[in-house]
Design an enzyme around this catalytic site. Structure first.
Site, PDB file in Angstrom:
ATOM      1  N   ASN A 156     -11.565  -0.861   6.539  1.00  0.00           N
ATOM      2  CA  ASN A 156     -10.200  -0.888   5.997  1.00  0.00           C
ATOM      3  C   ASN A 156      -9.694   0.514   5.638  1.00  0.00           C
ATOM      4  O   ASN A 156      -8.546   0.664   5.229  1.00  0.00           O
ATOM      5  CB  ASN A 156     -10.097  -1.825   4.784  1.00  0.00           C
ATOM      6  CG  ASN A 156     -10.657  -1.200   3.525  1.00  0.00           C
ATOM      7  OD1 ASN A 156     -11.573  -0.390   3.587  1.00  0.00           O
ATOM      8  ND2 ASN A 156     -10.099  -1.552   2.387  1.00  0.00           N
ATOM      9  N   LYS A 182      -9.099  -4.943  11.357  1.00  0.00           N
ATOM     10  CA  LYS A 182     -10.258  -4.309  10.713  1.00  0.00           C
ATOM     11  C   LYS A 182     -11.475  -4.237  11.650  1.00  0.00           C
ATOM     12  O   LYS A 182     -12.247  -3.290  11.598  1.00  0.00           O
ATOM     13  CB  LYS A 182     -10.616  -5.058   9.419  1.00  0.00           C
ATOM     14  CG  LYS A 182      -9.559  -4.888   8.325  1.00  0.00           C
ATOM     15  CD  LYS A 182      -9.946  -5.581   7.032  1.00  0.00           C
ATOM     16  CE  LYS A 182      -8.805  -5.502   6.028  1.00  0.00           C
ATOM     17  NZ  LYS A 182      -9.111  -6.128   4.740  1.00  0.00           N
ATOM     18  N   THR A 240      -5.317  -3.039   7.984  1.00  0.00           N
ATOM     19  CA  THR A 240      -5.277  -4.391   7.438  1.00  0.00           C
ATOM     20  C   THR A 240      -5.177  -5.417   8.560  1.00  0.00           C
ATOM     21  O   THR A 240      -5.309  -5.066   9.746  1.00  0.00           O
ATOM     22  CB  THR A 240      -4.168  -4.502   6.366  1.00  0.00           C
ATOM     23  OG1 THR A 240      -4.263  -5.775   5.742  1.00  0.00           O
ATOM     24  CG2 THR A 240      -2.770  -4.312   6.920  1.00  0.00           C
ATOM     25  N   GLY A 250     -14.500 -19.776   1.745  1.00  0.00           N
ATOM     26  CA  GLY A 250     -13.829 -19.077   2.838  1.00  0.00           C
ATOM     27  C   GLY A 250     -14.827 -18.242   3.611  1.00  0.00           C
ATOM     28  O   GLY A 250     -15.853 -17.808   3.055  1.00  0.00           O
ATOM     29  N   ALA A 251     -14.539 -18.017   4.891  1.00  0.00           N
ATOM     30  CA  ALA A 251     -15.486 -17.280   5.739  1.00  0.00           C
ATOM     31  C   ALA A 251     -14.764 -16.270   6.633  1.00  0.00           C
ATOM     32  O   ALA A 251     -15.170 -16.042   7.775  1.00  0.00           O
ATOM     33  CB  ALA A 251     -16.303 -18.273   6.566  1.00  0.00           C
ATOM     34  N   GLY A 252     -13.710 -15.681   6.124  1.00  0.00           N
ATOM     35  CA  GLY A 252     -12.974 -14.669   6.886  1.00  0.00           C
ATOM     36  C   GLY A 252     -13.486 -13.265   6.580  1.00  0.00           C
ATOM     37  O   GLY A 252     -14.604 -13.077   6.061  1.00  0.00           O
ATOM     38  N   SER A 261       0.814  -1.226   0.000  1.00  0.00           N
ATOM     39  CA  SER A 261       0.000   0.000   0.000  1.00  0.00           C
ATOM     40  C   SER A 261       0.849   1.279   0.000  1.00  0.00           C
ATOM     41  O   SER A 261       0.518   2.223  -0.736  1.00  0.00           O
ATOM     42  CB  SER A 261      -0.954   0.011   1.193  1.00  0.00           C
ATOM     43  OG  SER A 261      -1.931  -0.971   1.011  1.00  0.00           O
TER      44      SER A 261
HETATM   45  P1  NDP Z   1      -8.970 -14.556   7.146  1.00  0.00           P
HETATM   46  O1  NDP Z   1      -7.832 -15.063   7.941  1.00  0.00           O
HETATM   47  O2  NDP Z   1      -9.958 -13.633   7.785  1.00  0.00           O
HETATM   48  O3  NDP Z   1      -9.812 -15.807   6.530  1.00  0.00           O
HETATM   49  C1  NDP Z   1      -9.201 -16.883   5.992  1.00  0.00           C
HETATM   50  C2  NDP Z   1     -10.272 -17.902   5.497  1.00  0.00           C
HETATM   51  O4  NDP Z   1      -9.591 -18.783   4.641  1.00  0.00           O
HETATM   52  C3  NDP Z   1     -10.903 -18.740   6.587  1.00  0.00           C
HETATM   53  O5  NDP Z   1     -12.248 -18.974   6.243  1.00  0.00           O
HETATM   54  C4  NDP Z   1     -10.101 -20.057   6.549  1.00  0.00           C
HETATM   55  O6  NDP Z   1     -10.819 -21.202   6.921  1.00  0.00           O
HETATM   56  C5  NDP Z   1      -9.779 -20.128   5.079  1.00  0.00           C
HETATM   57  N1  NDP Z   1      -8.535 -20.827   4.786  1.00  0.00           N
HETATM   58  C6  NDP Z   1      -7.279 -20.439   5.084  1.00  0.00           C
HETATM   59  N2  NDP Z   1      -6.389 -21.339   4.592  1.00  0.00           N
HETATM   60  C7  NDP Z   1      -7.119 -22.316   3.981  1.00  0.00           C
HETATM   61  C8  NDP Z   1      -6.771 -23.514   3.289  1.00  0.00           C
HETATM   62  N3  NDP Z   1      -5.499 -23.898   3.134  1.00  0.00           N
HETATM   63  N4  NDP Z   1      -7.773 -24.243   2.768  1.00  0.00           N
HETATM   64  C9  NDP Z   1      -9.047 -23.862   2.918  1.00  0.00           C
HETATM   65  N5  NDP Z   1      -9.452 -22.752   3.559  1.00  0.00           N
HETATM   66  C10 NDP Z   1      -8.477 -21.987   4.103  1.00  0.00           C
HETATM   67  O7  NDP Z   1      -8.321 -13.891   5.909  1.00  0.00           O
HETATM   68  P2  NDP Z   1      -8.828 -12.624   5.079  1.00  0.00           P
HETATM   69  O8  NDP Z   1     -10.263 -12.834   4.710  1.00  0.00           O
HETATM   70  O9  NDP Z   1      -8.477 -11.396   5.795  1.00  0.00           O
HETATM   71  O10 NDP Z   1      -7.899 -12.694   3.780  1.00  0.00           O
HETATM   72  C11 NDP Z   1      -7.959 -13.790   2.901  1.00  0.00           C
HETATM   73  C12 NDP Z   1      -7.113 -13.522   1.664  1.00  0.00           C
HETATM   74  O11 NDP Z   1      -7.622 -12.395   0.957  1.00  0.00           O
HETATM   75  C13 NDP Z   1      -5.632 -13.203   1.946  1.00  0.00           C
HETATM   76  O12 NDP Z   1      -4.844 -14.008   1.079  1.00  0.00           O
HETATM   77  C14 NDP Z   1      -5.501 -11.732   1.601  1.00  0.00           C
HETATM   78  O13 NDP Z   1      -4.214 -11.411   1.114  1.00  0.00           O
HETATM   79  C15 NDP Z   1      -6.550 -11.593   0.509  1.00  0.00           C
HETATM   80  N6  NDP Z   1      -7.062 -10.220   0.326  1.00  0.00           N
HETATM   81  C16 NDP Z   1      -7.023  -9.661  -0.916  1.00  0.00           C
HETATM   82  C17 NDP Z   1      -7.518  -8.393  -1.131  1.00  0.00           C
HETATM   83  C18 NDP Z   1      -7.444  -7.791  -2.493  1.00  0.00           C
HETATM   84  O14 NDP Z   1      -7.679  -6.577  -2.606  1.00  0.00           O
HETATM   85  N7  NDP Z   1      -7.161  -8.547  -3.533  1.00  0.00           N
HETATM   86  C19 NDP Z   1      -8.112  -7.585  -0.041  1.00  0.00           C
HETATM   87  C20 NDP Z   1      -8.117  -8.268   1.238  1.00  0.00           C
HETATM   88  C21 NDP Z   1      -7.606  -9.543   1.394  1.00  0.00           C
HETATM   89  P3  NDP Z   1     -10.945 -21.682   8.456  1.00  0.00           P
HETATM   90  O15 NDP Z   1     -12.038 -20.875   9.064  1.00  0.00           O
HETATM   91  O16 NDP Z   1     -11.266 -23.128   8.361  1.00  0.00           O
HETATM   92  O17 NDP Z   1      -9.600 -21.442   9.100  1.00  0.00           O
END
Ligand code: NDP
Length: 262
Positions: free
Chosen positions: A84, A63, A59, A120-122, A16
């Site tokens: 963010n 957040k 980030t 994914g559920a993050g 950034s």
């Molecule tokens: P979080 O840590 O909040 O969420 C991660 C999610 O991914 C969880 O649901 C987790 O599952 C799942 N997960 C992680 N590793 C694995 C795996 N090996 N197999 C299956 N599921 C997996 O992360 P964020 O949501 O903050 O970020 C996720 C991605 O998004 C990052 O790579 C980040 O760089 C990218 N990103 C990109 C942006 C862009 O502008 N392009 C903006 C913001 C983020 P579980 O609950 O089971 O652990």
């Protein structure tokens, strides 16, 4: 001179500062954008004022802390409950979420869409899920484990984990996990992913650094995009909030893009 920063932990790899400084320099704005590694999310608001910032991007993993500590929350961020981008106005902190709209701008040429599967559920999943829902696109979410799905409970999405998921027909499949970022894993077991993409038209991977196994699998049959455009779009939207000015998106993206290529 105005001062902006990205606040997170870890933060040394954030691009950034390069993105924003490239744009500020080309726009001849008297401002600097730096980075700050915060130790404790509870201190975010105090640090913002101590550093005398005019605005900040927030980030991982702060957040939600930012959401809790802003004086006012704008737009879709109220639903996502994660911030963010913060700007300071009359000594008040105003919070926004530009990930959500950054994503929607990135998939504009895929529209109209009726249904989406989010893997994914993050935090990123939540921003994208609400952005799609706002456009009346039906969203199913599948996650590796149950726990994080609870954050989506009662919000109008269909929720599955790997064990109880049987894929339906989706227009777009979106990977919001970091699977494949530092390894060669898929975000969903291979058979479930193959069934999910069978009838889809588009795929989107939030990862922008590389072509992940998810991206390479989808690319065989679907029109695909990675997260680069989303990153740039959220950056443009944040810059507009920082400088309180609407820009020509393509011009700012051109200024910011070299930061992604280093
Ligand atoms: P979080 O840590 O909040 O969420 C991660 C999610 O991914 C969880 O649901 C987790 O599952 C799942 N997960 C992680 N590793 C694995 C795996 N090996 N197999 C299956 N599921 C997996 O992360 P964020 O949501 O903050 O970020 C996720 C991605 O998004 C990052 O790579 C980040 O760089 C990218 N990103 C990109 C942006 C862009 O502008 N392009 C903006 C913001 C983020 P579980 O609950 O089971 O652990």
């Amino acid at each position: 001179m105005k001062l902006f920063a990205v606040i997170g932990n870890p933060i040394e790899h954030s691009i950034s500062p390069r993105m924003h400084n490239n744009a500020l320099k080309n726009l001849h704005v008297n401002a600097i954008y730096t980075r700050y590694c915060l130790q404790n999310g509870k201190d975010l608001r105090k640090k913002f004022f101590d550093l005398n910032l005019n605005g900040a991007n927030i980030t991982i993993p702060f957040k939600e802390d930012a959401f809790a500590q802003c004086d006012e929350i704008k737009g879709i961020a109220r639903k996502i409950k994660a911030i963010n981008t913060i700007i300071k106005k009359d000594d008040k902190l105003i919070g926004y979420n530009t990930d959500a709209h950054g994503f929607m701008i990135s998939i504009e040429d895929f529209l109209p869409l009726n249904s989406a599967l989010i893997i994914g559920a993050g935090g990123t999943a939540k921003a994208i899920a609400f952005a799609l829902k706002e456009k009346s696109i039906k969203v199913d979410i599948v996650n590796r484990s149950q726990k994080r799905l609870e954050d989506f409970s009662g919000l109008g999405f269909e929720l599955y984990h790997w064990q109880n998921f049987s894929p339906k027909i989706y227009d777009i499949i979106i990977n919001t996990t970091s699977a494949g970022l530092n390894d060669e894993s898929l975000p969903l077991p291979k058979d479930l992913l193959e069934k999910s993409i069978k009838n889809a038209k588009f795929a989107f991977d939030v990862i922008y650094h590389k072509q992940t196994p998810f991206f390479l699998t989808c690319k065989k049959t679907l029109t695909c995009k990675n997260g680069k455009d989303m990153l740039l779009n959220q950056g443009v939207l944040a810059l507009e909030l920082f400088l309180e000015k609407k820009f020509h998106t393509k011009q700012i993206k051109d200024f910011m893009t070299p930061a992604l290529e280093l």
